[in-house]
Design a protein around this motif. Structure first.
Motif: not given
Length: 180
Positions: A48-52, A64-86
């Motif tokens: 997942v490539y996302t932005f903060d 913002m609807i969710t903080s970066l921490e919450e977004k990353l938590n949700r992406l982890k729950m979905i099962g992303a292996d790698h997340v790039i945050v620009a």
């Protein structure tokens, strides 16, 4: 799940999705789960490539609807292996389309999954057409709610502003209730 800054992740192959993912709402979840499904089928990492902050928050100063921490938590729950945050800032916003395309090549996406109106790069000059020059791109139709309206971060912000937190929460979805 591992988190990276732009340009630091290099992979021999991946399946990728790119987006602001503010809220990681039910529409985003559909796209993310499709990307995950394809990565699993192809036996490659789900990236997942996302932005903060999300570009709309940067440009329009909206909530913002969710903080970066919450977004990353949700992406982890979905099962992303790698997340790039620009870090989305003035400098990043000026990045030309070819520069972004070169960065994507470092993670070697065998497929990229997006919504139909995906745009990227300086002045949003990049589109699905540009991505398809170098990559195989799958398109998912936007998800609609039970009332037939599109599920979007903008709509969720409006609902929250109107005090309709119940419907906004429904559109965000409960990650614990979906089969991952």
């Amino acid at each position: 799940m591992q988190v990276y800054s732009p340009g630091t992740l290099k992979l021999p192959a991946s399946v990728l999705t790119i987006g602001a993912f503010d809220g990681v709402h039910r529409g985003h979840q559909t796209l993310l789960l499709k990307t995950k499904e394809r990565a699993k089928k192809l036996g490659v990492p789900f990236v997942v490539y996302t932005f903060d902050p999300p570009p709309k928050v940067f440009y329009k100063k909206c909530q913002m609807i969710t903080s970066l921490e919450e977004k990353l938590n949700r992406l982890k729950m979905i099962g992303a292996d790698h997340v790039i945050v620009a870090s989305f800032n003035e400098l990043y916003a000026k990045q030309e389309v070819p520069v972004f395309m070169q960065e994507l090549k470092k993670i070697n996406p065998v497929e990229i999954w997006e919504g139909p109106n995906f745009q990227f790069g300086k002045d949003r000059k990049g589109s699905i057409k540009e991505l398809r020059r170098d990559f195989k791109v799958g398109i998912l139709k936007p998800l609609k709610c039970e009332q037939g309206e599109l599920i979007s971060s903008t709509r969720i912000r409006v609902l929250q502003k109107q005090g309709n937190h119940s419907l906004a929460q429904n559109l965000l979805g409960d990650l614990n209730s979906i089969s991952l």
